[in-house]
Design an enzyme around this catalytic site. Structure first.
Site, PDB file in Angstrom:
ATOM      1  CE  LYS A 171      -4.141   1.910   0.194  1.00 53.59           C
ATOM      2  NZ  LYS A 171      -5.079   1.833  -0.953  1.00 53.59           N
ATOM      3  CG  ASP A 204      -6.730  -0.727  -2.627  1.00 54.93           C
ATOM      4  OD1 ASP A 204      -5.499  -0.816  -2.536  1.00 54.93           O
ATOM      5  OD2 ASP A 204      -7.294   0.283  -3.083  1.00 54.93           O
ATOM      6  CG  ASP A 228      -3.874 -12.815   9.096  1.00 60.49           C
ATOM      7  OD1 ASP A 228      -4.296 -13.940   8.776  1.00 60.49           O
ATOM      8  OD2 ASP A 228      -4.076 -12.322  10.211  1.00 60.49           O
TER       9      ASP A 228
END
Length: 332
Positions: A171, A204, A228
């Site tokens: 990100k 995302d 995760d």
């Protein structure tokens, strides 16, 4: 040459699936001896310790651990025992392969993704500070050392297994310094692997892409939190966490585990699915050099899952754990 491993039975369905997996490994001729311990919430309530001292000593002596699910209280009590073990033994590389099978009908039949998740830092360092009654700070830690290790392992795996591409997930558009460092190191390391395609994608966007076109992904590498989340997402593409194995590797120690929960709602009913722990055990056998034994088990499990007659309820069947295991053993 026989090898001794440490086994943690855990909570909920943990003891049931552990016993099932040991039965299959023994039937397949695994050259293993076991030091078995009860750990987790039940052990904590009974004796005031999550892990007995003798269990730690066993792990440190044998260097290899097979661990079944352990219950972690939500919002109170002790922190995740999984996180504790990963940090204590520097199990920096969490490897989770997600591959399509015939047990569960899903929209995709050819998923084959291997996720490399950095396992020791990011937000999972668990450092939180209460600033005031309405404000909490959490620390996100990204270091060059940890990033280099996991990224290099991902490229080495790709090279060793004939994989064509490694995708870095981040990100860095928002977290420009922390995730930016991880991304920069990724491109530094890829220079040593010119035969492997390297790309990076924002997390995302990856979530969307994985549920629309997961076939585009091969090997993926990422910091702890994204690993995760995306490994759980990948499990959904192949039928659920009950079909997703996991290894946690360090320079000295190794831990192999099922990543699904302890499922207390079905504990003791004899219907738990041991496949994730069984496939994790196959990764363990391969780590120990017992390739033939692992291959036999994988082939038997694949055959039983494909035929479907003895599948457990979570994957569309009505067989008990014992019936499923007996059928796998017959096929060995």
């Amino acid at each position: 040459m026989r090898q001794t491993i440490t086994v943690f039975k855990g909570d909920g369905i943990g003891p049931e699936i552990t016993d099932a997996v040991i039965r299959v490994m023994d039937a397949a001729g695994a050259e293993l001896d076991y030091e078995i311990y009860n750990v987790g919430e039940a052990e904590y309530e009974a004796h005031g310790e999550l892990i007995p001292k003798a269990a730690f000593e066993s792990m440190e002596r044998n260097k290899v651990l097979l661990k079944s699910p352990i219950t972690t209280p939500v919002g109170k009590g002790f922190r995740s025992l999984n996180v504790f073990l990963r940090k204590k033994y520097d199990l920096y590389a969490n490897i989770r392969p997600a591959k399509s099978n015939h047990a569960v009908k899903t929209p995709f039949t050819d998923v084959d993704i291997v996720i490399f998740r950095e396992n020791t830092e990011d937000l999972y360092v668990g450092v939180e500070e209460k600033v005031d009654e309405n404000t909490v700070h959490a620390t996100k830690l990204i270091t060059r050392r940890a990033s280099e290790r996991i990224i290099r392992d991902a490229f080495e795996y790709a090279r060793a297994h004939g994989r064509k591409k490694v995708t870095c997930v981040h990100k860095a558009n928002i977290l420009k310094i922390s995730d930016g460092l991880f991304r920069d190191i990724f491109y530094e390391i890829r220079e040593a692997y010119p035969e492997i395609k390297a790309e990076d994608k924002i997390v995302d966007n990856v979530c969307m892409q994985m549920v629309m076109n997961p076939q585009q992904f091969d090997v993926m590498v990422m910091p702890n939190l994204y690993g995760d989340m995306l490994s759980d997402l990948a499990s959904g593409l192949i039928g659920g966490l009950g079909l997703l194995p996991s290894s946690n590797l360090g320079e000295e120690f190794a831990m192999f585990e099922a990543v699904h929960g302890s499922a207390p709602d079905i504990a003791g009913k004899g219907i738990a699915n041991p496949t994730a722990l069984l496939w994790s055990a196959c990764m363990m056998l391969e780590h120990l050099g017992q390739m033939e034994c692992a291959a036999k088990i994988r082939k038997s499990v694949d055959t039983v899952l494909e035929e479907g007659e003895f599948n457990t309820p979570d994957i569309g069947g009505n067989a008990t754990t014992a019936e499923y295991v007996e059928e796998i053993i017959k096929r060995l």
